[in-house]
Structures are given as C-alpha cells and as structure tokens.
Design a protein around this motif. Sequence first.
Motif, PDB file in Angstrom:
ATOM      1  N   GLY A 150     144.788  27.987  84.619  1.00  0.00           N
ATOM      2  CA  GLY A 150     144.429  28.859  83.511  1.00  0.00           C
ATOM      3  C   GLY A 150     145.496  28.891  82.436  1.00  0.00           C
ATOM      4  O   GLY A 150     145.216  29.191  81.276  1.00  0.00           O
ATOM      5  N   ARG A 153     145.227  27.107  79.022  1.00  0.00           N
ATOM      6  CA  ARG A 153     144.420  27.713  77.958  1.00  0.00           C
ATOM      7  C   ARG A 153     145.268  28.559  77.003  1.00  0.00           C
ATOM      8  O   ARG A 153     144.779  28.964  75.944  1.00  0.00           O
ATOM      9  CB  ARG A 153     143.315  28.574  78.575  1.00  0.00           C
ATOM     10  CG  ARG A 153     142.341  27.780  79.453  1.00  0.00           C
ATOM     11  CD  ARG A 153     141.375  28.697  80.174  1.00  0.00           C
ATOM     12  NE  ARG A 153     140.485  29.398  79.240  1.00  0.00           N
ATOM     13  CZ  ARG A 153     139.684  30.391  79.606  1.00  0.00           C
ATOM     14  NH1 ARG A 153     139.669  30.806  80.875  1.00  0.00           N
ATOM     15  NH2 ARG A 153     138.910  30.977  78.715  1.00  0.00           N
ATOM     16  N   ILE A 168     142.762  35.823  78.998  1.00  0.00           N
ATOM     17  CA  ILE A 168     142.549  34.636  79.824  1.00  0.00           C
ATOM     18  C   ILE A 168     142.955  34.927  81.269  1.00  0.00           C
ATOM     19  O   ILE A 168     144.079  35.372  81.531  1.00  0.00           O
ATOM     20  CB  ILE A 168     143.368  33.447  79.280  1.00  0.00           C
ATOM     21  CG1 ILE A 168     142.801  32.998  77.928  1.00  0.00           C
ATOM     22  CG2 ILE A 168     143.375  32.288  80.274  1.00  0.00           C
ATOM     23  CD1 ILE A 168     143.631  31.948  77.235  1.00  0.00           C
ATOM     24  N   LEU A 211     134.191  27.067  82.380  1.00  0.00           N
ATOM     25  CA  LEU A 211     134.653  26.904  81.006  1.00  0.00           C
ATOM     26  C   LEU A 211     133.546  26.251  80.182  1.00  0.00           C
ATOM     27  O   LEU A 211     132.888  25.315  80.644  1.00  0.00           O
ATOM     28  CB  LEU A 211     135.920  26.045  80.959  1.00  0.00           C
ATOM     29  CG  LEU A 211     137.151  26.602  81.690  1.00  0.00           C
ATOM     30  CD1 LEU A 211     138.357  25.704  81.452  1.00  0.00           C
ATOM     31  CD2 LEU A 211     137.447  28.029  81.270  1.00  0.00           C
ATOM     32  N   ASP A 215     136.557  25.663  75.097  1.00  0.00           N
ATOM     33  CA  ASP A 215     137.466  25.638  76.245  1.00  0.00           C
ATOM     34  C   ASP A 215     137.287  24.402  77.128  1.00  0.00           C
ATOM     35  O   ASP A 215     138.072  24.186  78.052  1.00  0.00           O
ATOM     36  CB  ASP A 215     137.280  26.894  77.097  1.00  0.00           C
ATOM     37  CG  ASP A 215     138.066  28.080  76.556  1.00  0.00           C
ATOM     38  OD1 ASP A 215     138.965  27.859  75.728  1.00  0.00           O
ATOM     39  OD2 ASP A 215     137.781  29.225  76.958  1.00  0.00           O
ATOM     40  N   LEU A 219     139.468  21.540  80.509  1.00  0.00           N
ATOM     41  CA  LEU A 219     138.862  21.243  81.805  1.00  0.00           C
ATOM     42  C   LEU A 219     138.972  19.746  82.086  1.00  0.00           C
ATOM     43  O   LEU A 219     138.696  18.926  81.207  1.00  0.00           O
ATOM     44  CB  LEU A 219     137.393  21.660  81.799  1.00  0.00           C
ATOM     45  CG  LEU A 219     136.640  21.610  83.134  1.00  0.00           C
ATOM     46  CD1 LEU A 219     137.207  22.641  84.104  1.00  0.00           C
ATOM     47  CD2 LEU A 219     135.147  21.848  82.922  1.00  0.00           C
TER      48      LEU A 219
END
Length: 258
Positions: A150, A153, A168, A211, A215, A219
């Motif tokens: 995470g 992000r 987030i 996601l 976003d 990934l």
Amino acid sequence: MEPFYGSIIRIAQGAFVAQGLKVTRIGSENIPRKGGAVIALNHIGYMDFALAGYPALDQHRMIRFMAKQEVFDHKISGPLMRGMKHIPVDRSAGIGAYNEAVKALRAGELIGVFPEGTVSRSFELRGFKTGAVRMAAEAGVPVLPLIVWGSQRIWTKGHPKRLGRTNIPITVRVGEPIWIDPSEDADTATKSLHTVMETMLHEVQEAYEPLTGDDLVFLPARLGGKAPTPEAAATIEDAELARKKAALAARRAQQNKS
C-alpha cells in the motif's frame, strides 16, 4: 525509547494520522521483545522503512535501518539518520556497514535490511542480495520476513507524491522467525527467504482492497495492473543506471578540465 528517535517516531505517526493512513499490522508478536534480529523487508516505496517500524513499536522496539550513504550525506536527512543511529552503506566498500550491523545484532538490536537493494518498479520482489542471511547467520540471530503493501500508493519511484489526506490503507505483515544454519550456503538460504517473502507478498496483495482506475498503476501486471512487468522494470532500471553513469563520467571529465 531513545528521546531523539522517539521524537521522530511521534512526528512521523502524527503525519500518518493527518494523512488518514490506516496501518494494519499482522504478526507483530513475531518481533522479539528483546534480542537481535534481521528485519528483511520488501521495497515498494520511499515510506517503507517508517511503516515497517509499526510492528516493532507494538513490541516496544525500534529498528536500525541500513541505508545508502547518499541518504546520510543529505543536509536534511543525514543528521536525522545519524541521530537515530541508522547504519550508512557505502556501496563501494560495504564491509564496514556489514561489520557494524553484525556488531549491533549481537548487542541485541533489530537491523532493517532491504534485500532487493532498491525500490521495485514492478511491485513484485526483485532478486535478493545475500547480506541479510549472512549477517543473521554470523550474529546468531533470526531473520524476520516483513511485507509492506500500500505504501507505493503514497510515494514511489517514477510517480508523483500523493501526500495529504489520502486515506490509503497500509498492510504490514511480519512472518515467523527464520533461523539460518551457519553451514548453509548463503545463496540457497537467500532463495528460501525470497520464496517465503514472495508467498507472503502474494497473500497480502490478494487480501488488500481492489485497486481500480488511476490506482491500477500501483498494481502488478500479474494481477491485471498497469505497473511494468519485472522484465520491463529491469529494462527501465538498466537505462536509468546507464544515464547516471554517463552523467557521472561527464562531471568527472569537466572537473578534470578545470
């Protein structure tokens, strides 16, 4: 807790709260309450080291991280890193940092290591260097695999920062301790560590919120995301390294002329 390091931790935690970050810790109990251990963590963003400290704090411990010399040379981060007693790594002469880390481990410290060496653009595990398992074996302490997910992000290589009220979710998972037999080949032990951490990473990824939209760049391609594949990421990194070497050569040539 050391006053200076503790103050930095409280400031960082306050900043994370202000951003709305929700840090879920799994396996904090695997961090020993006392005694040395190598914390081997994946590297997907520039905030990984700070977020990885949460499980240690749950056990009233702090992690000393090994970081490249350039971070210590910076006028802002340098004094902070030295004040927190992290360990600088000169990549042209890494034996000094290695010996310092082994000494700290024997003294009961937790030493954080990024076996990949740098941020992974693909958000998959890169190849591992053997330092983590070698220092654990030499110091007679376990390796604790740790996965952060995470954080890419928020701030990572090749993408703009996303600081502010981001909300987030972050997952930090600590695996069970791995004891390295000093007689075991370092390459073999490192491959085993890589396998354990890859399994952990995939499990954390699969349990994370889906996601979508913008976003998807955070990934892995393996999961249908828009991040570069490991092969494409390696091509990008090779080109980046070539540019850095060329720029360094140009600076040295200019210095020689003057």
